[in-house]
Design a protein around this motif. Structure first.
Motif, short mmCIF file in Angstrom:
data_model
loop_
_atom_site.label_atom_id
_atom_site.label_comp_id
_atom_site.label_asym_id
_atom_site.label_seq_id
_atom_site.Cartn_x
_atom_site.Cartn_y
_atom_site.Cartn_z
N PRO A 200 0.80 -1.14 -0.05
CA PRO A 200 0.09 0.14 0.09
C PRO A 200 0.97 1.31 0.04
N ILE A 201 0.25 2.13 -0.80
CA ILE A 201 1.01 3.55 -0.66
C ILE A 201 -0.18 4.57 -0.46
N LEU A 202 -0.05 5.18 0.77
CA LEU A 202 -1.07 5.88 1.25
C LEU A 202 -0.68 7.29 1.63
N HIS A 203 -1.27 8.37 1.69
CA HIS A 203 -1.05 9.72 2.19
C HIS A 203 -1.37 9.79 3.42
N THR A 204 -0.81 10.62 4.42
CA THR A 204 -1.06 10.56 5.76
C THR A 204 -2.43 11.06 6.09
N SER A 205 -3.25 11.57 5.28
CA SER A 205 -4.74 11.90 5.24
C SER A 205 -5.43 10.63 5.46
N GLY A 210 -0.93 3.02 14.09
CA GLY A 210 0.32 2.50 13.54
C GLY A 210 -0.04 0.84 13.90
N ASP A 211 -1.24 0.41 14.70
CA ASP A 211 -1.23 -0.91 14.78
C ASP A 211 -1.52 -1.75 13.53
N GLU A 212 -2.26 -1.12 12.61
CA GLU A 212 -2.30 -2.06 11.19
C GLU A 212 -0.82 -2.26 10.68
N LEU A 219 8.20 2.71 4.99
CA LEU A 219 8.90 3.94 4.55
C LEU A 219 8.17 5.04 4.47
N VAL A 220 8.58 5.93 5.47
CA VAL A 220 7.76 7.60 5.56
C VAL A 220 8.60 8.52 4.67
N VAL A 221 7.80 9.22 3.70
CA VAL A 221 8.25 10.06 2.80
C VAL A 221 8.00 11.42 3.23
N GLY A 222 8.67 12.03 3.75
CA GLY A 222 8.56 13.68 4.44
C GLY A 222 8.91 13.51 5.76
N CYS A 223 9.71 14.78 6.00
CA CYS A 223 10.20 15.09 7.55
C CYS A 223 9.92 16.20 8.18
N GLU A 345 14.64 1.92 -4.41
CA GLU A 345 15.97 2.21 -4.58
C GLU A 345 15.93 3.92 -4.82
N PHE A 346 17.03 4.05 -3.47
CA PHE A 346 17.38 5.45 -3.12
C PHE A 346 18.38 6.28 -4.05
N VAL A 347 18.46 7.46 -4.10
CA VAL A 347 19.49 8.22 -4.97
C VAL A 347 20.81 7.80 -4.68
N SER A 348 21.20 7.32 -3.48
CA SER A 348 22.45 6.85 -3.11
C SER A 348 22.71 5.77 -3.78
N GLY A 349 21.91 4.70 -4.30
CA GLY A 349 22.03 3.54 -5.07
C GLY A 349 21.61 2.39 -3.96
N GLU A 350 21.48 2.52 -2.89
CA GLU A 350 21.08 1.68 -1.81
C GLU A 350 19.70 1.12 -2.11
N LYS A 351 19.37 0.00 -1.93
CA LYS A 351 18.22 -0.67 -2.24
C LYS A 351 17.62 -1.50 -1.05
N GLU A 352 16.36 -1.22 -0.57
CA GLU A 352 15.95 -1.83 0.61
C GLU A 352 14.34 -2.27 0.31
N ASN A 353 13.99 -3.24 0.97
CA ASN A 353 12.58 -3.78 0.97
C ASN A 353 11.75 -3.22 1.90
N PHE A 354 10.32 -2.78 1.55
CA PHE A 354 9.44 -1.99 2.41
C PHE A 354 7.99 -2.90 2.18
N ASP A 355 7.14 -3.05 3.20
CA ASP A 355 5.84 -3.46 3.12
C ASP A 355 4.86 -2.62 2.67
N ALA A 356 5.14 -1.08 3.19
CA ALA A 356 4.31 -0.08 2.69
C ALA A 356 4.97 1.38 2.76
N ILE A 357 4.23 2.32 2.20
CA ILE A 357 5.23 3.53 2.10
C ILE A 357 3.76 4.47 2.49
N ILE A 358 4.11 5.29 3.22
CA ILE A 358 3.40 6.55 3.85
C ILE A 358 3.85 7.74 3.29
N LEU A 359 3.13 8.75 2.63
CA LEU A 359 3.35 9.95 2.24
C LEU A 359 3.20 11.00 2.94
#
Length: 442
Positions: A200-205, A210-212, A219-223, A345-359
């Protein structure tokens, strides 16, 4: 006002055909006071300030409740990031028993009580599709689309289940107050390979708790404040969050020596220039939080207050996320290059697996999509062209509230200015009509 009344057909054959014809054109309603678009805190503040000065208003809201962003699109653990005295709306304080930083539900309760006290009754489920100034009449035409229940029945027809139909209404008014704010629409960035990602890729809206995500790599995108707080919430629910930090960011402690950082900054600005207050904040932050650059959180060149003043970018007030980054419970990552099935895949070239992304990529104004005006609001970002504190007033009776990039405090300032200005015109018009009536009386 005859020219504002909808003309009725003179040759209608029967009730059914007449209603079909009427459905083709919007119902028209004249509003003697301003129309306020948006029933969030800014719209409520404007309506209350107008009411206090004896000016009626009509509030239109696209959702089915007031403060829909707070009620429908925020996570459960959210609290006000600033002390309550800096977040109260005009003419009504928070209850004394509320904590310094009220919860989401407490803030919603406050807004409900506020609307009740000033008898603000928005027209819900009304999406403004177009608002345009009619120079030939000297009025604003605000066309909204809404849903209403079909309650009319033809004579002799059997009772049917209650249905809803789409209706159009055109509100005609001398003054238009735009209160849809800076956070009307979610910002969803384009990411290469987004359609390939399996999770799933979802916006914070759309994020609530976090229990789900328990036990999952997220991966949370945005600081910003939301991204930091969502990461903390995920940690507290035994997820494994990582945080994408693309740009530089100021992280400050929420409190300094038991006093809110914001409150102390406002107090210091009474006596010191902004650059010296910024220097003080950075020194104290370094002493309390350490060197954030070592954690991957590089600070901008401008100080936190100067940056906020020039660009509107808010510093992050730390509520415990930084400690989780230091312990490694939250991993800081660079910007994303592309997505594949389960891999980032990040701009640094590093790769990592994730189950979900939150924008946690924020929100934007939607004003250009419905307001047909280009003098006051920028078509690029939907914000007033004139900088704070002069962005609240436009031409031809157009106003803006809640676009200051200064939170609820800025909304309150706008609301007071707008109400004062409209009251002046309202009284002048009433005086003119009274004089006109006396001249024409027998």
């Amino acid at each position: 006002m005859d020219y504002l009344r909808e003309r009725e057909g003179k040759t209608a054959h029967d009730r059914r055909s007449n209603e079909k014809k009427m459905a083709l054109s919007p119902r028209r309603k004249y509003v003697p006071g301003p129309v306020i678009v948006g029933a969030g805190p800014s719209g409520l503040a404007a309506a209350a300030c107008l009411k206090e000065r004896g000016v009626p208003s009509e509030v239109l809201e696209r959702s089915n409740c007031i403060a829909s962003l707070w009620q429908l699109k925020t996570y459960d653990r959210l609290r006000l990031h600033l002390p309550k005295q800096f977040c109260e709306l005009p003419l009504m304080s928070f209850p004394e028993e509320f904590p310094t930083y009220p919860t989401k539900q407490q803030f919603v309760d406050y807004l409900e009580a506020y609307a009740g006290r000033f008898e603000i009754r928005p027209v819900f489920n009304q999406t403004v599709a177009r608002a345009e100034y009619d120079r030939s009449l000297g009025f604003w035409r605000v066309r909204s689309v809404g849903l209403q229940k079909k309650d009319g029945k033809w004579e002799g027809e059997e009772e049917e289940e209650e249905e809803e139909e789409e209706t159009e209404t055109e509100y005609v008014c001398r003054w238009l107050i735009v209160a849809t704010g800076e956070n009307a629409e979610a910002v969803v960035p384009e990411i290469e390979g987004k359609e390939e990602f399996d999770g799933p890729i979802l916006h914070t809206s759309s994020y609530r708790r976090g229990d789900e995500f328990q036990g999952k790599r997220v991966l949370v995108v945005g600081c910003g404040n939301s991204g930091m707080e969502v990461c903390l919430d995920l940690c507290n629910h035994n997820a494994f969050p990582s945080l994408v930090v693309k740009d530089s960011v100021h992280v400050l402690p929420q409190e300094i020596l038991g006093r809110s950082t914001f409150g102390m900054s406002m107090w210091l600005l009474k006596w010191l220039p902004m650059h010296l207050v910024d220097r003080f904040l950075l020194i104290v932050s370094w002493l309390m939080l350490g060197d954030t650059a070592r954690l991957g959180l590089h600070r901008p060149c401008l100080g936190p207050l100067q940056l906020k003043n020039s660009s509107g970018k808010t510093p992050v007030l730390d509520i415990g996320t930084l400690a989780k980054i230091k312990t490694g419970d939250i991993k800081v990552c660079p910007a994303i290059r592309r997505l594949t099935c389960h891999t980032v895949e990040f701009v640094s070239g590093e790769k990592e697996n994730f189950d979900a992304i939150i924008l946690a990529t924020g929100y934007k104004s939607n004003v250009p999509s419905w307001l047909k005006e280009s003098q006051m609001f920028s078509e690029k970002d939907g914000l007033p062209r004139r900088p704070f504190p002069n962005g609240w007033k436009g031409q031809c009776g157009l106003y803006a509230v809640g676009f200051t990039k200064r939170g609820l405090l800025g909304s309150s300032m706008d609301a007071k200015q707008i109400a004062k200005d409209i009251e002046r015109h309202w009284k002048a018009e009433a005086k003119h009509l009274t004089a006109f009536a006396s001249l024409n009386s027998p």
